[in-house]
Write an enzyme that holds these catalytic residues in place. Structure first.
Site, short mmCIF file in Angstrom:
data_model
loop_
_atom_site.label_atom_id
_atom_site.label_comp_id
_atom_site.label_asym_id
_atom_site.label_seq_id
_atom_site.Cartn_x
_atom_site.Cartn_y
_atom_site.Cartn_z
N GLY A 78 0.82 -1.20 0.00
CA GLY A 78 0.00 0.00 0.00
C GLY A 78 0.86 1.26 0.00
O GLY A 78 1.34 1.69 -1.04
N ASP A 93 8.24 -4.62 -13.92
CA ASP A 93 7.30 -4.13 -12.92
C ASP A 93 7.05 -2.65 -13.18
O ASP A 93 7.96 -1.83 -13.04
CB ASP A 93 7.89 -4.35 -11.52
CG ASP A 93 6.97 -3.92 -10.40
OD1 ASP A 93 6.06 -3.10 -10.63
OD2 ASP A 93 7.17 -4.38 -9.27
N SER A 126 5.92 -4.91 -1.82
CA SER A 126 5.74 -3.53 -2.22
C SER A 126 6.06 -2.60 -1.02
O SER A 126 7.15 -2.67 -0.48
CB SER A 126 4.33 -3.32 -2.75
OG SER A 126 4.19 -2.07 -3.37
N TRP A 127 5.11 -1.74 -0.60
CA TRP A 127 5.36 -0.92 0.58
C TRP A 127 5.78 -1.79 1.77
O TRP A 127 6.60 -1.38 2.59
CB TRP A 127 4.12 -0.10 0.96
CG TRP A 127 4.10 0.28 2.41
CD1 TRP A 127 3.38 -0.32 3.40
CD2 TRP A 127 4.89 1.30 3.05
NE1 TRP A 127 3.65 0.27 4.62
CE2 TRP A 127 4.57 1.27 4.43
CE3 TRP A 127 5.82 2.22 2.59
CZ2 TRP A 127 5.15 2.13 5.34
CZ3 TRP A 127 6.40 3.10 3.50
CH2 TRP A 127 6.06 3.05 4.86
N HIS A 163 3.62 -7.56 -9.88
CA HIS A 163 4.06 -6.72 -8.75
C HIS A 163 3.49 -7.23 -7.43
O HIS A 163 4.20 -7.36 -6.44
CB HIS A 163 3.65 -5.27 -8.97
CG HIS A 163 3.96 -4.38 -7.81
ND1 HIS A 163 5.25 -3.98 -7.50
CD2 HIS A 163 3.16 -3.82 -6.86
CE1 HIS A 163 5.23 -3.21 -6.42
NE2 HIS A 163 3.97 -3.11 -6.01
#
Length: 303
Positions: A27, A255, A99-100, A283
Site C-alpha cells: 500500500g 514491474d 511492495s510498501w 508486482h
C-alpha cells in the site's frame, strides 16, 4: 485486536505452527488478505497477518475518519510490530514484505536487527524520491492516456513529471476535503490500477469498493507526502545494519510500479541478500507467478 495507543487498535491473526513469520502488506493501506497464508508452508511456519494502522480490520479506519492518520507514521508502525512481537512472545521473526511492505520490513529490520531471522521481499520498494517520481510522474510516458486523466483531476498542477511532489500534495489536500475526497480517491486508484491494465470497477478488483479506495488513497497520500518520514535513500544507506540477515528479493523486470534498479542496488550492498528476477510485469505478492516464487523462497529457508 491489539491496543497500540494513540487511539489505534491493530488487527492481527495467526495460522500454522513452527517458525514465526510476519506478513507486512503493501500500500501503504491495503491490508492483509487470506492469500498471504499461501506464501508459507503452515506446517513449518506460524504466520501472523497484521493490518497496519488505519486500514483492513484495524481501527479507526482512514475511510471513516481523518483521525486514522494521526499518530500514523513509519515509526509508529515499527513500534506496533515490536508491541505485537512482545505480545505474542516471539523471539525473532521471518519477515515477508511486498511492495510498501518491503519498505516497512527493511525499516523495521534496521531498527531491530536482532529481531529478524530472515527476510523475503517481493515487488521491492524503497520509497525513495526517485521511485515516487517514477510511479506518479515518469511512467506517464508509457501510459499517456491514463496519466492524462490522473493529472486532469488536479488541473492546477503541471503534468510535468518534475512536479510530481506538487501533484501528490494536491491529491492529499482533496482527500482531506469531505466534498472532494471520494472523487480524488477514485481518480488516484484508477491510476494505480491502470498501469497494470486494470480498472477499479472490474469484478473482483480489490479497488471495487468505494470505502477501500478512499481509505487506501488517504493513507498512501499521507505517507508519500511525508516521504514515509525517512531520508532519501535511507534504507540503502543503512543496509549495513542488516548485512548479516539472509534476504531473498523477488522482482519482475518490467514491474511498472517499482523499477528493478532499487532491489538491484540493494543486492549489491547487502552481502546476505540475493535477487531473483522474474519476467513479465507482476508486482503484487498475490499474483500467480509471485506466489510460486515467494513460496519457493520460504520453503528453502533452514532453521
Amino acid at each position: 485486536m491489539l491496543d497500540v495507543g494513540d487511539g489505534h487498535r491493530v488487527w492481527f491473526e495467526q495460522a500454522g505452527q513452527g517458525v514465526d513469520a510476519l506478513v507486512l502488506h503493501g500500500g501503504p493501506g491495503s491490508g492483509c488478505r487470506p492469500g498471504h497464508y499461501d506464501l508459507f508452508d503452515l506446517s513449518r511456519y506460524r504466520v501472523t497477518l497484521l493490518d497496519q494502522r488505519g486500514c483492513g480490520r484495524s481501527e479507526p479506519l482512514a475511510s471513516d475518519t481523518l483521525d486514522a492518520l494521526d499518530a500514523n507514521t513509519t515509526t509508529h508502525l515499527i513500534s506496533d510490530i515490536e508491541a505485537l512481537r512482545l505480545h505474542l512472545g516471539v523471539e525473532a521473526w521471518v519477515l515477508f514484505g511486498g511492495s510498501w511492505g518491503s519498505t516497512l520490513a527493511m525499516a523495521y529490520a534496521q531498527a531491530h536487527p536482532t529481531r529478524v531471522r530472515a527476510m523475503v521481499m517481493a515487488g521491492v520498494a524503497t520509497t525513495a524520491e526517485r521511485d515516487l517520481r517514477w510511479l506518479y510522474g515518469d511512467i506517464g510516458n508509457i501510459f499517456p492516456e491514463a496519466y492524462a486523466e490522473f493529472c486532469a483531476h488536479v488541473p492546477d498542477v503541471s503534468d510535468d513529471p518534475a512536479h510530481t511532489g506538487a501533484r501528490v500534495a494536491a491529491y492529499a489536500s482533496r482527500l482531506r476535503d469531505p466534498a472532494l475526497a471520494q472523487a480524488a480517491a477514485d481518480a488516484w486508484c484508477q491510476w494505480e490500477t491502470a498501469i497494470f491494465d486494470g480498472d477499479i470497477h472490474a469484478p473482483g478488483s480489490r479497488y471495487a469498493g468505494p470505502a477501500f479506495r478512499l481509505g487506501f488513497a488517504r493513507i498512501v497520500m499521507h505517507y508519500f507526502t511525508h516521504a514515509a518520514w525517512m531520508d532519501d535513500h535511507q534504507l540503502l544507506r543503512n543496509v549495513g545494519d542488516i548485512a548479516h540477515i539472509p534476504c531473498t528479493m523477488i522482482h519482475s523486470r518490467f514491474d511498472p510500479s517499482c523499477p528493478l534498479r532499487g532491489p538491484w542496488e540493494l543486492e549489491r550492498a547487502w552481502p546476505a541478500a540475493s535477487l531473483q528476477v522474474l519476467g513479465g510485469t507482476s508486482h503484487s505478492a498475490l499474483d500467480t507467478e509471485m506466489v510460486s516464487a515467494i513460496r519457493a523462497a520460504t520453503d528453502v529457508l533452514k532453521f
